[in-house]
Design a protein around this motif. Structure first.
Motif, PDB file in Angstrom:
ATOM      1  N   GLY A   1       0.818  -1.201   0.000  1.00 47.32           N
ATOM      2  CA  GLY A   1       0.000   0.000   0.000  1.00 47.32           C
ATOM      3  C   GLY A   1       0.851   1.249   0.000  1.00 47.32           C
ATOM      4  O   GLY A   1       1.949   1.277   0.579  1.00 47.32           O
ATOM      5  N   TYR A   2       0.346   2.302  -0.645  1.00 43.40           N
ATOM      6  CA  TYR A   2       1.082   3.555  -0.783  1.00 43.40           C
ATOM      7  C   TYR A   2       0.284   4.699  -0.172  1.00 43.40           C
ATOM      8  O   TYR A   2      -0.923   4.819  -0.416  1.00 43.40           O
ATOM      9  CB  TYR A   2       1.352   3.867  -2.262  1.00 43.40           C
ATOM     10  CG  TYR A   2       1.954   2.717  -3.025  1.00 43.40           C
ATOM     11  CD1 TYR A   2       3.261   2.310  -2.779  1.00 43.40           C
ATOM     12  CD2 TYR A   2       1.217   2.034  -3.995  1.00 43.40           C
ATOM     13  CE1 TYR A   2       3.814   1.245  -3.480  1.00 43.40           C
ATOM     14  CE2 TYR A   2       1.771   0.980  -4.701  1.00 43.40           C
ATOM     15  CZ  TYR A   2       3.066   0.586  -4.435  1.00 43.40           C
ATOM     16  OH  TYR A   2       3.604  -0.470  -5.123  1.00 43.40           O
ATOM     17  N   ASN A   3       0.970   5.534   0.576  1.00 41.32           N
ATOM     18  CA  ASN A   3       0.341   6.724   1.139  1.00 41.32           C
ATOM     19  C   ASN A   3       0.342   7.824   0.078  1.00 41.32           C
ATOM     20  O   ASN A   3       1.379   8.407  -0.223  1.00 41.32           O
ATOM     21  CB  ASN A   3       1.086   7.181   2.387  1.00 41.32           C
ATOM     22  CG  ASN A   3       0.343   8.280   3.131  1.00 41.32           C
ATOM     23  OD1 ASN A   3      -0.471   8.990   2.559  1.00 41.32           O
ATOM     24  ND2 ASN A   3       0.620   8.411   4.425  1.00 41.32           N
ATOM     25  N   ASN A   4      -0.841   8.091  -0.476  1.00 43.08           N
ATOM     26  CA  ASN A   4      -0.935   9.052  -1.579  1.00 43.08           C
ATOM     27  C   ASN A   4      -0.648  10.489  -1.155  1.00 43.08           C
ATOM     28  O   ASN A   4      -0.526  11.375  -2.000  1.00 43.08           O
ATOM     29  CB  ASN A   4      -2.322   8.967  -2.220  1.00 43.08           C
ATOM     30  CG  ASN A   4      -2.497   7.731  -3.074  1.00 43.08           C
ATOM     31  OD1 ASN A   4      -2.911   7.799  -4.215  1.00 43.08           O
ATOM     32  ND2 ASN A   4      -2.199   6.561  -2.493  1.00 43.08           N
ATOM     33  N   ARG A   5      -0.548  10.732   0.162  1.00 40.33           N
ATOM     34  CA  ARG A   5      -0.206  12.080   0.635  1.00 40.33           C
ATOM     35  C   ARG A   5       1.298  12.304   0.712  1.00 40.33           C
ATOM     36  O   ARG A   5       1.744  13.429   0.886  1.00 40.33           O
ATOM     37  CB  ARG A   5      -0.847  12.330   2.009  1.00 40.33           C
ATOM     38  CG  ARG A   5      -2.366  12.425   1.975  1.00 40.33           C
ATOM     39  CD  ARG A   5      -2.925  12.947   3.282  1.00 40.33           C
ATOM     40  NE  ARG A   5      -2.568  12.085   4.409  1.00 40.33           N
ATOM     41  CZ  ARG A   5      -2.909  12.334   5.663  1.00 40.33           C
ATOM     42  NH1 ARG A   5      -3.582  13.441   5.960  1.00 40.33           N
ATOM     43  NH2 ARG A   5      -2.588  11.503   6.625  1.00 40.33           N
ATOM     44  N   GLN A   6       2.079  11.240   0.610  1.00 43.34           N
ATOM     45  CA  GLN A   6       3.533  11.396   0.592  1.00 43.34           C
ATOM     46  C   GLN A   6       3.931  12.006  -0.747  1.00 43.34           C
ATOM     47  O   GLN A   6       3.407  11.643  -1.795  1.00 43.34           O
ATOM     48  CB  GLN A   6       4.187  10.022   0.788  1.00 43.34           C
ATOM     49  CG  GLN A   6       5.652  10.063   1.164  1.00 43.34           C
ATOM     50  CD  GLN A   6       6.572  10.058  -0.043  1.00 43.34           C
ATOM     51  OE1 GLN A   6       6.138  10.052  -1.192  1.00 43.34           O
ATOM     52  NE2 GLN A   6       7.868  10.067   0.229  1.00 43.34           N
ATOM     53  N   ASN A   7       4.882  12.940  -0.732  1.00 42.70           N
ATOM     54  CA  ASN A   7       5.176  13.748  -1.914  1.00 42.70           C
ATOM     55  C   ASN A   7       5.327  12.941  -3.195  1.00 42.70           C
ATOM     56  O   ASN A   7       4.593  13.145  -4.162  1.00 42.70           O
ATOM     57  CB  ASN A   7       6.435  14.581  -1.665  1.00 42.70           C
ATOM     58  CG  ASN A   7       6.152  15.810  -0.822  1.00 42.70           C
ATOM     59  OD1 ASN A   7       5.004  16.106  -0.513  1.00 42.70           O
ATOM     60  ND2 ASN A   7       7.205  16.506  -0.434  1.00 42.70           N
ATOM     61  N   ASP A   8       6.287  12.041  -3.237  1.00 42.08           N
ATOM     62  CA  ASP A   8       6.528  11.302  -4.471  1.00 42.08           C
ATOM     63  C   ASP A   8       5.437  10.279  -4.740  1.00 42.08           C
ATOM     64  O   ASP A   8       5.054  10.060  -5.887  1.00 42.08           O
ATOM     65  CB  ASP A   8       7.898  10.627  -4.414  1.00 42.08           C
ATOM     66  CG  ASP A   8       9.018  11.652  -4.416  1.00 42.08           C
ATOM     67  OD1 ASP A   8       9.302  12.211  -5.492  1.00 42.08           O
ATOM     68  OD2 ASP A   8       9.586  11.914  -3.342  1.00 42.08           O
ATOM     69  N   LEU A   9       4.911   9.663  -3.698  1.00 36.37           N
ATOM     70  CA  LEU A   9       3.852   8.676  -3.868  1.00 36.37           C
ATOM     71  C   LEU A   9       2.535   9.325  -4.271  1.00 36.37           C
ATOM     72  O   LEU A   9       1.594   8.635  -4.661  1.00 36.37           O
ATOM     73  CB  LEU A   9       3.671   7.860  -2.584  1.00 36.37           C
ATOM     74  CG  LEU A   9       4.840   6.917  -2.266  1.00 36.37           C
ATOM     75  CD1 LEU A   9       4.675   6.329  -0.878  1.00 36.37           C
ATOM     76  CD2 LEU A   9       4.945   5.815  -3.313  1.00 36.37           C
TER      77      LEU A   9
ATOM     78  N   PHE B   1       4.768   7.482 -10.456  1.00 39.98           N
ATOM     79  CA  PHE B   1       5.785   6.990  -9.525  1.00 39.98           C
ATOM     80  C   PHE B   1       5.288   5.720  -8.834  1.00 39.98           C
ATOM     81  O   PHE B   1       6.026   4.731  -8.716  1.00 39.98           O
ATOM     82  CB  PHE B   1       6.100   8.084  -8.500  1.00 39.98           C
ATOM     83  CG  PHE B   1       7.194   7.723  -7.532  1.00 39.98           C
ATOM     84  CD1 PHE B   1       8.519   7.998  -7.827  1.00 39.98           C
ATOM     85  CD2 PHE B   1       6.896   7.120  -6.316  1.00 39.98           C
ATOM     86  CE1 PHE B   1       9.530   7.667  -6.933  1.00 39.98           C
ATOM     87  CE2 PHE B   1       7.893   6.788  -5.420  1.00 39.98           C
ATOM     88  CZ  PHE B   1       9.218   7.064  -5.733  1.00 39.98           C
ATOM     89  N   ARG B   2       4.027   5.736  -8.374  1.00 36.86           N
ATOM     90  CA  ARG B   2       3.466   4.550  -7.705  1.00 36.86           C
ATOM     91  C   ARG B   2       3.461   3.347  -8.643  1.00 36.86           C
ATOM     92  O   ARG B   2       3.713   2.216  -8.220  1.00 36.86           O
ATOM     93  CB  ARG B   2       2.035   4.832  -7.224  1.00 36.86           C
ATOM     94  CG  ARG B   2       1.916   5.906  -6.167  1.00 36.86           C
ATOM     95  CD  ARG B   2       0.541   5.856  -5.498  1.00 36.86           C
ATOM     96  NE  ARG B   2      -0.573   6.049  -6.416  1.00 36.86           N
ATOM     97  CZ  ARG B   2      -1.131   7.213  -6.689  1.00 36.86           C
ATOM     98  NH1 ARG B   2      -0.642   8.324  -6.146  1.00 36.86           N
ATOM     99  NH2 ARG B   2      -2.168   7.306  -7.510  1.00 36.86           N
ATOM    100  N   ARG B   3       3.130   3.592  -9.907  1.00 34.79           N
ATOM    101  CA  ARG B   3       3.036   2.490 -10.851  1.00 34.79           C
ATOM    102  C   ARG B   3       4.397   1.820 -11.061  1.00 34.79           C
ATOM    103  O   ARG B   3       4.488   0.595 -11.164  1.00 34.79           O
ATOM    104  CB  ARG B   3       2.459   2.981 -12.179  1.00 34.79           C
ATOM    105  CG  ARG B   3       2.041   1.858 -13.111  1.00 34.79           C
ATOM    106  CD  ARG B   3       1.096   2.335 -14.198  1.00 34.79           C
ATOM    107  NE  ARG B   3       1.665   3.394 -15.010  1.00 34.79           N
ATOM    108  CZ  ARG B   3       1.247   4.664 -15.022  1.00 34.79           C
ATOM    109  NH1 ARG B   3       0.242   5.038 -14.236  1.00 34.79           N
ATOM    110  NH2 ARG B   3       1.813   5.562 -15.799  1.00 34.79           N
ATOM    111  N   ILE B   4       5.460   2.610 -11.090  1.00 36.42           N
ATOM    112  CA  ILE B   4       6.794   2.019 -11.208  1.00 36.42           C
ATOM    113  C   ILE B   4       7.145   1.263  -9.931  1.00 36.42           C
ATOM    114  O   ILE B   4       7.662   0.137  -9.975  1.00 36.42           O
ATOM    115  CB  ILE B   4       7.850   3.100 -11.508  1.00 36.42           C
ATOM    116  CG1 ILE B   4       7.587   3.736 -12.874  1.00 36.42           C
ATOM    117  CG2 ILE B   4       9.251   2.499 -11.465  1.00 36.42           C
ATOM    118  CD1 ILE B   4       8.499   4.903 -13.202  1.00 36.42           C
TER     119      ILE B   4
END
Length: 582
Positions: A485-493, A498-501
């Motif tokens: 899981g990715y925190n969408n509030r984190q700058n790069d995420l 970026f998430r897809r890579i």
């Protein structure tokens, strides 16, 4: 806009506009970032998961992910935290960058609504823990609820295609369930849900026995949490299903009436279900169970403060299902009309599977105890009162607990009951024996002190069980899956590109072979990557024409560094001394 505070960077804001805008985000806002911050720093991510002693698979996935992130130029850290802390950080506080966890599973495609809709952006629990906000996804999540049977597969296919583009999370693999069993006990499948326990307890070759079914589990504080509404649900699969009954159960691809004797549907205008309860229903404490308890439960899930807090305090569990309901109308002691929001019957049926709670007990738990928290969602519920086939009679934190048969249950003697109750029951209740770790649990099995293990057997323990005399293993499938899981509030995420890579930087098939030792199914198809396998709609879903490349850029679990760097370069990132720059 939701109450949660999304990232104020241009990258974070662009990510909320949907895949159309996010396609430009990788390059355009990268130029903004480099122009405004000439001293760019290395991209840094912390990966959280439980320690290896609690879940070796999750910890191993996180460790390999850290290695691959590091090879890609990311300053990656693997941070093991206790299960309670992990749940708090992910599901309550949103304090993480990346997490690896075993998700309990999605029961139907509509489960994506609660998992991802921006309506739940600032809520707790498995309701949008990624802080994902996407206009297109919201529209598609709403459309699949309202679509009829013929149109829904196409809407779902568009939704899944879009989620693969935006990647709020990704699935690694679906683990097989593995149980150890003492011979000659007949075990059709590993018991993880109520009907699977019934399969064991109803098998004609397993009894009758003068005594309970002895079940092995492992872990700490397993008896501390018996609240069916809590975020960090009880960690013994199927336990609360044994204690609490719903109106209907989802069993082997169909809804089976349970507390409900009949459910009559009307789809003239808004969808409506008229539920008639079975006669003679009781709670474990002897009180009668009636339609008022059902109405109370459905209202209570929406607002556990019972009006004491503006906008309410919803129960974190079953939140997505609860939002299917518009209102209820009790029309008699055994009858209730459920009026649904704009949704089809096939989706509305999910609401019938929530556990019914006794009004006379849970009303007293509406007191507000903290900000946006009530006693109902913090109380350990150490003496649960349900209406299920079994009642908790004794619980010792260190050793185990006992479930005794609930003799007043309508299915104990009734002839009008599901077929799976034939020959039920061959055992006098269920005893759960608690061990500190899987090795100690398997020792109890080999020594003949338990009949079957329910906590998951790690591959290395499963091998030792298979090599022992008088015991064996049995394997089954589950809806559970290992998720990144990715925190969408984190700058790069906050950048979907970026998430897809990042989602490609784990070799799923290698993980199944090496980490799971073959006891899992790798997520490779579109619907598997968003958390579904063995679902009824699978035969009808068509893969989208614009399927992004989600293949692993490497071999045997290790990334091709030059290939990964080119992927990040293509979306506007740059490198300096092997470091991926923000």
């Amino acid at each position: 806009m939701n109450d949660g505070a999304p990232s104020t960077t241009r990258r974070g804001l662009l990510a909320t506009l949907g895949v159309g805008a996010s396609a430009l985000a990788g390059c355009s806002e990268r130029l903004w970032s480099q122009a405004e911050t000439p001293g760019s720093e290395q991209v840094s991510l912390i990966i959280k998961t439980v320690p290896a002693d609690d879940d070796r698979i999750a910890a191993t996935i996180a460790s390999r992910l850290r290695e691959n992130y590091t090879a890609a130029g990311i300053n990656a850290t693997h941070e093991p935290v206790s299960e309670a802390e992990l749940y708090r950080d992910i599901l309550l506080e949103g304090e993480y960058d990346v997490f690896v966890a075993r998700h309990p599973g999605l029961d139907e495609y509509d489960a994506l609504y609660g998992l991802l809709h921006s309506e739940f952006y600032s809520e707790r629990g498995w309701q949008n823990p990624f802080q994902f906000s996407d206009v297109t996804a919201d529209s598609q999540l709403e459309a699949q609820r309202a679509a009829d049977e013929d149109d829904r597969p196409a809407v779902l296919a568009d939704l899944i295609d879009h989620l693969l583009q935006t990647t709020p999370y990704t699935t690694v693999a679906f683990p097989y369930t593995v149980s150890g069993v003492s011979e000659p006990l007949q075990l059709p499948v590993p018991p993880r849900r109520l009907h699977q326990y019934l399969d064991v307890m109803s098998h004609p070759e397993n009894g009758p026995r003068d005594g309970p079914l002895e079940v092995g589990v492992f872990g700490e504080q397993l008896t501390d949490q018996l609240n069916p509404l809590m975020v960090d649900r009880n960690r013994i699969d199927g336990l609360l299903d044994l204690v609490y009954d719903p109106l209907a159960r989802w069993i082997d691809g169909e809804y089976v009436p349970w507390l409900a004797e009949t459910v009559e549907w009307s789809e003239q205008g808004r969808t409506r279900a008229t539920v008639t309860l079975r006669e003679g229903l009781e709670w474990h404490d002897g009180e009668s169970l009636d339609a008022d308890d059902v109405a109370f439960t459905l209202d209570f899930l929406e607002d556990t403060s019972m009006g004491a807090v503006d906008d309410g305090v919803p129960a974190p569990r079953y939140r997505g299902k609860q939002t299917l309901l518009d209102r209820t109308d009790v029309t008699g002691p055994r009858t209730i009309d459920c009026y649904f929001t704009e949704t089809s019957r096939s989706v509305a049926r999910r609401l019938l599977t929530v556990p019914v709670l006794p009004e006379h007990i849970w009303t007293e738990r509406s007191a507000v105890v903290a900000d946006r928290q009530t006693r109902a969602i913090t109380h350990p519920n150490e003496d649960p009162v349900g209406s299920g086939l079994f009642a908790v009679t004794e619980a010792e934190a260190a050793t185990g607990f006992e479930l005794e048969p609930f003799d007043a249950h309508v299915f104990r003697d009734s002839q009008d009951r599901p077929d799976l109750f034939e020959n039920f029951s061959q055992f006098e209740g269920i005893t759960f024996r608690i061990s500190p770790n899987p090795g100690a649990m398997s020792d109890l099995l080999v020594d003949g002190e338990i009949d079957v293990t329910v906590s998951e057997l790690p591959p290395e323990i499963a091998r030792s069980v298979r090599n022992a005399d008088t015991v064996s293993t049995v394997t089954g499938t589950t809806d559970a899956f290992y998720m990144i899981g990715y925190n969408n509030r984190q700058n790069d995420l906050g950048n979907p590109n970026f998430r897809r890579i990042c989602s490609r930087l784990i070799d799923r098939e290698h993980a199944v072979s090496e980490f799971f030792e073959g006891f899992a199914q790798a997520a490779t198809t579109p619907h598997e990557l968003v958390g579904f396998h063995n679902r009824a709609f699978d035969a009808d879903l068509e893969d989208g024409d614009e399927m992004p490349d989600l293949s692993f850029p490497g071999t045997d679990g290790e990334i091709n560094t030059s290939r990964v760097r080119s992927l990040f370069n293509e979306i506007g990132y740059s490198y300096d001394d092997d470091m991926l720059l923000e």
